[in-house]
Write a protein that holds these residues in place. Structure first.
Motif, PDB file in Angstrom:
ATOM      1  N   UNK A 683      38.289  35.719  46.906  1.00 19.47           N
ATOM      2  CA  UNK A 683      39.597  35.081  47.894  1.00 19.47           C
ATOM      3  C   UNK A 683      39.275  34.992  49.097  1.00 19.47           C
ATOM      4  N   UNK A 684      38.307  36.000  49.538  1.00 19.00           N
ATOM      5  CA  UNK A 684      37.925  35.806  51.074  1.00 19.00           C
ATOM      6  C   UNK A 684      36.605  35.536  51.399  1.00 19.00           C
ATOM      7  N   UNK A 685      35.606  36.201  50.841  1.00 20.21           N
ATOM      8  CA  UNK A 685      34.397  35.718  51.372  1.00 20.21           C
ATOM      9  C   UNK A 685      33.731  34.640  50.939  1.00 20.21           C
ATOM     10  N   UNK A 686      33.743  34.255  49.527  1.00 25.42           N
ATOM     11  CA  UNK A 686      33.409  32.941  48.784  1.00 25.42           C
ATOM     12  C   UNK A 686      33.899  31.858  49.907  1.00 25.42           C
ATOM     13  N   UNK A 687      35.294  31.533  49.842  1.00 26.89           N
ATOM     14  CA  UNK A 687      35.895  30.517  50.555  1.00 26.89           C
ATOM     15  C   UNK A 687      35.561  30.235  51.942  1.00 26.89           C
ATOM     16  N   UNK A 688      35.178  31.553  52.793  1.00 27.02           N
ATOM     17  CA  UNK A 688      34.635  31.345  54.284  1.00 27.02           C
ATOM     18  C   UNK A 688      33.512  31.004  54.130  1.00 27.02           C
ATOM     19  N   UNK A 689      32.697  31.455  53.270  1.00 27.41           N
ATOM     20  CA  UNK A 689      31.112  30.936  53.230  1.00 27.41           C
ATOM     21  C   UNK A 689      31.169  29.608  52.977  1.00 27.41           C
ATOM     22  N   UNK A 690      31.687  29.022  51.833  1.00 35.46           N
ATOM     23  CA  UNK A 690      31.538  27.591  51.501  1.00 35.46           C
ATOM     24  C   UNK A 690      32.133  26.764  52.826  1.00 35.46           C
ATOM     25  N   UNK A 691      33.201  27.307  53.582  1.00 37.09           N
ATOM     26  CA  UNK A 691      33.710  26.275  54.540  1.00 37.09           C
ATOM     27  C   UNK A 691      32.949  26.360  55.874  1.00 37.09           C
ATOM     28  N   UNK A 692      32.215  27.349  56.093  1.00 29.90           N
ATOM     29  CA  UNK A 692      31.373  27.084  57.233  1.00 29.90           C
ATOM     30  C   UNK A 692      29.877  26.740  56.941  1.00 29.90           C
ATOM     31  N   UNK A 693      29.727  26.234  55.759  1.00 32.19           N
ATOM     32  CA  UNK A 693      28.364  25.865  55.573  1.00 32.19           C
ATOM     33  C   UNK A 693      28.110  24.525  56.022  1.00 32.19           C
ATOM     34  N   UNK A 694      27.212  24.498  56.932  1.00 29.54           N
ATOM     35  CA  UNK A 694      26.922  23.414  57.937  1.00 29.54           C
ATOM     36  C   UNK A 694      26.059  22.591  57.107  1.00 29.54           C
ATOM     37  N   UNK A 695      24.913  22.894  56.337  1.00 26.04           N
ATOM     38  CA  UNK A 695      24.258  22.314  55.585  1.00 26.04           C
ATOM     39  C   UNK A 695      24.301  22.647  53.886  1.00 26.04           C
ATOM     40  N   UNK A 696      24.754  22.057  53.131  1.00 28.58           N
ATOM     41  CA  UNK A 696      25.042  22.823  52.085  1.00 28.58           C
ATOM     42  C   UNK A 696      23.757  22.680  51.094  1.00 28.58           C
ATOM     43  N   UNK A 697      23.903  23.788  50.158  1.00 24.44           N
ATOM     44  CA  UNK A 697      22.432  24.021  49.509  1.00 24.44           C
ATOM     45  C   UNK A 697      22.179  22.840  48.686  1.00 24.44           C
ATOM     46  N   UNK A 698      20.941  22.494  48.639  1.00 19.57           N
ATOM     47  CA  UNK A 698      20.538  21.166  47.867  1.00 19.57           C
ATOM     48  C   UNK A 698      19.577  21.590  46.555  1.00 19.57           C
ATOM     49  N   UNK A 699      19.821  20.972  45.386  1.00 16.18           N
ATOM     50  CA  UNK A 699      18.966  21.431  44.381  1.00 16.18           C
ATOM     51  C   UNK A 699      17.452  20.990  44.670  1.00 16.18           C
ATOM     52  N   UNK A 700      16.262  21.839  44.274  1.00 12.23           N
ATOM     53  CA  UNK A 700      15.057  21.655  44.356  1.00 12.23           C
ATOM     54  C   UNK A 700      14.502  20.462  43.712  1.00 12.23           C
ATOM     55  N   UNK A 701      13.607  19.687  44.491  1.00 13.35           N
ATOM     56  CA  UNK A 701      13.036  18.252  43.907  1.00 13.35           C
ATOM     57  C   UNK A 701      12.092  18.654  43.043  1.00 13.35           C
TER      58      UNK A 701
END
Length: 704
Positions: A683-701
């Motif tokens: 409820x706290x950590x994950x929503x804040x981590x996602x909301x502040x993600x400037x460059x989202x994780x991308x799947x490897x090519x």
């Protein structure tokens, strides 16, 4: 115009312009009966509505026509009579703009702020679109809230000679058997939620066992006993024999004649004819007698068990026309809760406490305001870190009687008017709240005999407008954020600021990832509530292994877990909050970043409330399962009933010792800690981590 128009909007425009149906019909080239039929329909076709408004030709008619010519994203659009229609329009257009912007740019870098802004806009829209709110009146038994509520709503019967009296059953206390509610409707009606048949049997057995020789049972409340006796036609009667009062109880006679508790219970339940008591709603027939008298008779009979169509009520809802409950674009439902007796930690009250659409009205007498129950309610809200007061969802309603307000001492003698007396008493109440370190809460006054009901409802509706205003402001901030995001899309400073915020918050979330160990064991709350609760409620709950509504063990332990979860997480939340405030100060010249941080603070606040609500559920579930498996502690507690004074203290010691020494209790506490840690992350950590993600994780090519 693009959309059908609600017929009540057309009627509102005509009546506001003081134009009769006959006059308007002539201007439209039709007859009044056609307009009458049109205004009684749900919606009017756009073409017909356009002719109607054009014929009226008023400024208001032009405004309505313009409003329904707008291209809304949501379908159907809010009514023109909606109190927040313009705020919803701004939110709607911001969502549409954001949707087009996202489709056009498809920039993964912007996913975080876009999702955050969309979430803020949707939260504002979802709350504001609905116009319904609950106003829950809460107060001690005998405080006079039912009488005051009846006068305030206009639910009164009687004439000028006998005086008006409440249509609801009222008295010095223990009069209403269940929660009462009032909802706005075109005509009068009654809705009844009843308890299950097995609960009727259980209550009847409790009634009988409380009358058995030796009285090992805990019995039932006076109001429940009255209902059960009336349903079975086994009322206690009294007669005078000489100078002596002779009491005859047919249930006692059953037991005296040799029937066992189970046999007597079965006979009484059979006499209730439960299979015939299946009615759940009745609407006042057209052309029948006065609606208020009809409601009064019916509610009184249902509340006392004397209407053969209804079983034991859990909640009685009165449907009635009311301008006060259907004004300012709001649609209010009133709930008269069961009187408080000792503790306020009850499931029925908790439903209103956590409802973001509910205004809880804490009722208190004039002389002792704010009384112990009001202060306890506010203190528990603070302990649970509830934001209800800050969100305008609490107020105090003082109920003066007689000339109490006029007897308030002023600077030059008694108060010169009731309003002056109210003002003087309000200052004393505010000082008492400050002295007790309780949040400053709006204080209103209502003298049922002397004050106009329109006045108190205007104030309560105004407070609900403040509740809604928080969401209007939230939507406006998010809408500004959408505009700034689009206008500053190429701003390197903004992007770099977001990246820095992401990195800092990521490090901070790592530092605050682990909750503190247990600070305040959950069972301490149970021990405290035992000191406050009524001994009969405690005994009744023990006899049901914690399942008595007025003292539910699992619910109270769940509150204990919530209080402990607040203490465990308080410092961690403050660290996050202070860091976000630092960001606001650092980037104060960059409006898009500041708005983004404000949205993060909203997310933090909501996540904290979700975490604390989850903590209550975790505690209630874990300890509920634990208590359902235990046997000895229930038996030991039950044996203490009826053995003289000191009952509550002795029972509290039994439970304290068990919680401190039971291996199962310790294991449950450890399990609760594990589940709280998971809830903290979710409820706290994950929503804040996602909301502040400037460059989202991308799947490897493939090349990687």
């Amino acid at each position: 115009m693009l959309k059908p128009i609600p017929a009540d909007v057309l009627r509102y425009v005509r009546e506001t312009g003081n134009v009769s149906q006959a006059t308007l019909a002539r201007q439209m080239g039709t007859v009044a009966s056609v307009l009458s039929k049109l205004e009684k329909a749900e919606d009017a076709d756009p073409e017909v509505a356009h002719r109607y408004l054009t014929a009226l030709g008023t400024d208001l008619a032009h405004s309505v026509a313009e409003y329904y010519s707008r291209e809304w994203l949501q379908d159907p659009p809010p009514s023109f009579l909606h109190p927040d229609r313009e705020g919803l329009w701004i939110v709607d257009q911001a969502l549409k703009t954001l949707e087009h912007f996202e489709a056009e740019k498809q920039d993964p870098i912007l996913r975080g702020p876009i999702d955050l802004l969309r979430g803020e806009l949707r939260a504002s829209e979802t709350y504001l679109r609905r116009r319904d709110h609950t106003v829950a009146w809460v107060g001690d038994i005998g405080v006079g809230k039912t009488t005051a509520l009846s006068h305030a709503v206009g639910l009164l019967v009687g004439d000028g000679r006998s005086g008006k009296r409440p249509a609801f059953p009222v008295g010095p206390g223990r009069t209403t058997v269940c929660e009462m509610a009032i909802r706005v409707a075109p005509t009068f009606g009654i809705l009844v939620d009843t308890i299950d048949e097995e609960d009727v049997v259980r209550l009847t057995r409790d009634l009988v066992s409380g009358l058995a020789p030796g009285a090992a049972g805990v019995g039932v409340s006076a109001e429940i006993g009255r209902v059960l006796r009336n349903m079975s036609k086994l009322k206690v009667t009294t007669t005078m024999v000489g100078d002596d009062l002779v009491v005859k109880d047919p249930i006692v006679d059953f037991l005296t004649d040799g029937l066992g508790i189970d046999e007597a219970t079965d006979r009484i339940v059979a006499m209730m004819a439960l299979k015939e008591r299946t009615e759940r709603q009745i609407i006042l027939p057209e052309g029948s007698d006065d609606g208020l008298l009809w409601v009064s008779r019916l509610v009184t009979d249902i509340n006392s068990g004397q209407d053969p169509r209804f079983s034991v009520p859990r909640r009685i809802t009165v449907l009635m026309p009311s301008r006060n409950l259907n004004a300012d674009g709001q649609v209010l439902s009133i709930v008269d809760t069961r009187g408080v007796e000792g503790i306020t930690q009850r499931p029925d009250l908790n439903l209103h406490n956590i409802d973001i659409r509910a205004l809880v009205v804490l009722c208190t007498k004039f002389a002792d305001a704010p009384n112990a129950t009001v202060q306890r309610h506010l203190r528990e809200a603070v302990a649970e870190e509830s934001d209800a007061v800050q969100r305008h969802r609490r107020c105090i309603l003082v109920l003066p009687r007689g000339d109490e307000a006029l007897e308030m001492p002023g600077t030059d003698g008694p108060a010169g008017s009731r309003d002056e007396g109210y003002a003087l008493r309000r200052k004393e109440i505010e000082a008492a709240l400050a002295s007790a370190q309780l949040p400053l809460t709006p204080v209103y006054f209502f003298d049922a005999r002397n004050d106009a009901s329109e006045r108190i409802w205007a104030r309560l509706r105004r407070q609900i407008s403040l509740m809604r205003g928080d969401y209007v402001k939230r939507g406006m901030i998010a809408a500004d954020g959408v505009r700034d995001l689009i206008e500053n899309i190429d701003s390197v400073r903004t992007l770099e600021a977001r990246r820095e915020i992401e990195q800092d918050v990521s490090r901070l979330l790592g530092d605050v990832s682990t909750l503190r160990a247990n600070v305040r064991p959950a069972h301490l709350n149970l021990i405290e509530q035992m000191a406050i609760g009524h001994h009969s409620s405690i005994a009744a709950s023990i006899s049901r292994r914690g399942g008595w509504d007025n003292f539910q063990f699992a619910h109270i332990l769940g509150n204990g877990v919530r209080i402990d979860a607040n203490l465990r997480s308080q410092a961690l939340v403050q660290r996050i909050e202070h860091r976000l405030m630092d960001f606001e100060s650092k980037y104060k010249t960059m409006e898009p970043v500041v708005r983004n941080v404000q949205a993060l603070r909203n997310r933090l606040s909501e996540g904290r409330q979700e975490f604390l609500a989850s903590a209550h559920s975790i505690g209630r579930d874990a300890y509920g399962q634990l208590l359902s498996r235990e046997g000895d502690v229930w038996i030991q507690s039950a044996k203490r009933y009826g053995l003289g004074s000191g009952y509550k203290g002795d029972v509290a010691n039994i439970w304290r010792e068990w919680f401190e020494n039971s291996t199962d209790a310790h294991q449950t506490s450890d399990k609760v800690t594990e589940r709280l840690q998971d809830a903290w992350t979710a409820w706290l950590l994950e929503p804040l981590r996602r909301a502040t993600q400037a460059v989202p994780d991308e799947p490897p090519t493939l090349s990687s």
